[in-house]
Design an enzyme around this catalytic site. Sequence first.
Site, PDB file in Angstrom:
ATOM      1  N   GLU A   1       0.830  -1.205   0.000  1.00 49.05           N
ATOM      2  CA  GLU A   1       0.000   0.000   0.000  1.00 49.05           C
ATOM      3  C   GLU A   1       0.870   1.263   0.000  1.00 49.05           C
ATOM      4  OE1 GLU A   1      -3.051  -0.066  -0.549  1.00 49.05           O
ATOM      5  OE2 GLU A   1      -3.863  -1.969   0.155  1.00 49.05           O
TER       6      GLU A   1
ATOM      7  N   GLU B   1     -11.928   0.757 -10.401  1.00 51.79           N
ATOM      8  CA  GLU B   1     -11.578  -0.155 -11.500  1.00 51.79           C
ATOM      9  C   GLU B   1     -12.435   0.002 -12.752  1.00 51.79           C
ATOM     10  OE1 GLU B   1     -11.841  -1.080  -8.299  1.00 51.79           O
ATOM     11  OE2 GLU B   1      -9.722  -1.397  -7.861  1.00 51.79           O
TER      12      GLU B   1
END
Length: 670
Positions: free
Chosen positions: A300, A568
């Site tokens: 991350e 996405e």
Amino acid sequence: MYPPSRKDFISLTLSDPHSHNYNNGKHRRQSCWRKWKQLSRLQRSLILFLLALLLILGLLSYPSITKPWRGMSEKEAWMEVRLKNIPAGVVKPRLGAGAGEAPAPVAEPRGPNIPILAKPPSKKKHFLNRRGPPSLQKSGNVSDTIVEEKQAQEVVQEDEGEQEGKEKKIVSWRGAMIEADQATEPPPSANEKEGAAPPAPVNPADTVPLEVSTGTIDRLEAVREAFRHAWKGYKDYAWGHDELKPISKSFGEWFGLGLTLIDSLDTMWILGLKEEFAEARNWVEKELTFDKNVDVNLFETTIRVLGGLLSTYHLTGDDLFLEKAKDLGSRLMPAFKTPSKIPFSDVNIGKGTAHPPRWTSDSTLAEVTSIQLEFRELSHLTQDPQYQEVVNEVMRLVHKLPGKHDGLVPMFINTNSGQFTHKGIFTLGARADSYYEYLLKQWIQGGKTEEALLEDYLQAIEGVKKHLVRETGPSRLTFVGELSHNRFNAKMDHLVCFLPGTLALGVHNGLPEDHMELAVQLMETCHQMYKQMETGLSPEIAHFNLQAGDGGDVVVKPADRHNLLRPETVESLFYMYRFTKDSKYRDWGWEILQSFNKYTKVSGGGYTSINNVRDPVNPGPRDKMESFFLGETLKYFYLLFSDNSELLSLDKYVFNTEAHPLPIWPSPPK
Ligand code: DMJ
């Protein structure tokens, strides 16, 4: 003379008006009461109901009577909705709410920019939503109680303001507040409050001019407006912290690295938001330090922070960002000191130590194979090979590892043995997704010279087609399911919607044309995952109906109904539009942006993830704005609506999995 008689007496008495009224009235009341008692229970109820109705109607027709009552209701129940400030049908109190319970709103079609109503979350929820080590699990500088008290005060203040003729805010159900977008003056920013110096001028040359093309300008401006709104919330309530909690108007920490601010830097640059960018740069220069005793997740931190700093450096040419990237990159290196050279999931960037999660010595496959673009670029920029060596080694190991299934990989890998674990489960969703994405993107980044990467990518896509692609029964929607110990599961994470874009990018770079056919079909399915929901927003996970017939294609389980503002689908729409120029992809994106504005936009600033995409009346705000909403989702919206194909040309840049563009290296001479 007539003798007095009983009758005469009565007559005489009747001549007295008072006696007449009294005695006759008493008589009538007695007879009325008898008649009332003779009525059936139903008849009596009907009469009482009609009388009550008449009384209420009578009262309501007198504004002077209702005004004080309405004022009291606002203060006591926080439920007054000033419909005159809201476009028709935004919110109505619902009749029939239980005693003591403020009415829930009834949703009707709303304008695109109307913030949702929201209930401040409970303390328990805040705690459950936190991530990271306990020392960092702060949830803002105000407790929930204080937040609620503050909201109550604001409501009261507003009520007083109204008496002075100043209409500012709309008080909604259960204490939450909504306000007309244009109605309020922004409160002073965190910087202004602290009397900070004005933002430093932006150093580098302005390489990304504001778009002025016709046709799409409204949509581009709508994206800028959405960004400004999200940024306002972050700036006012979470400045310098990881994430905004827009409902409680506070913040959450994950690593304590200003995640949202850094994830947003290049988006601001691309959107031409120069003032906002300059303020953020100032914070990076003055406040951002990696010299702190904190455990961070390698993946991350790499994709959001290292990727964000590197791409901002490339866009701006400002050395500040490269210096910060170098410092962070070197502090992440201890993660690779493992027996297998497969990195640990967590690193303490202050102490220089690394470790796996407490419960396992495994790392997630997508995490160890989706940090390569960033580390390789860091080596490229610094001429220090150590960064690319460690990540290339991971790819080499995974390339030759047994246990793949026609190119599909398991979800975990062990940091001691270097072997796959939890074998038998194959997905393009969580824990494996960006492995496939980075195979292709590393190949592109490196000038299409690294054959092993291409080989693994092509083999994996064949594996996807062979084992995971199916069609739904009712409308023949193509989707990518999962394989669990040879059993097919018709389940697809929203995360998988990165795939149409990645497939299209591959075809643009010369890979087989049939990948584009699959991309087109999957793009349609991802679109339907939004379109078929009542809010127009996709659930986190969709199940698909394999049975032929009239049923729906998309089935959503109760636990999967949330939406985290993920990027996405918008990301793939951007690639599909760039390569096909089919305007339907823009229109689909525009619908999604409008749904985000309708159901996730929060008054005062920020957008929130929601609990239930199937409930437009109460989508259930979760009180969290993920950094990727600004870093990815809004950036991809902007690029989708932009007419300028040279804006971050896909022949010059490759986007990391957090939407940070990094340059494609020039191919070596052949
Ligand atoms: C982002 O952090 C990245 O896109 C990652 O690859 C997947 N998850 C989120 C967005 O959904």
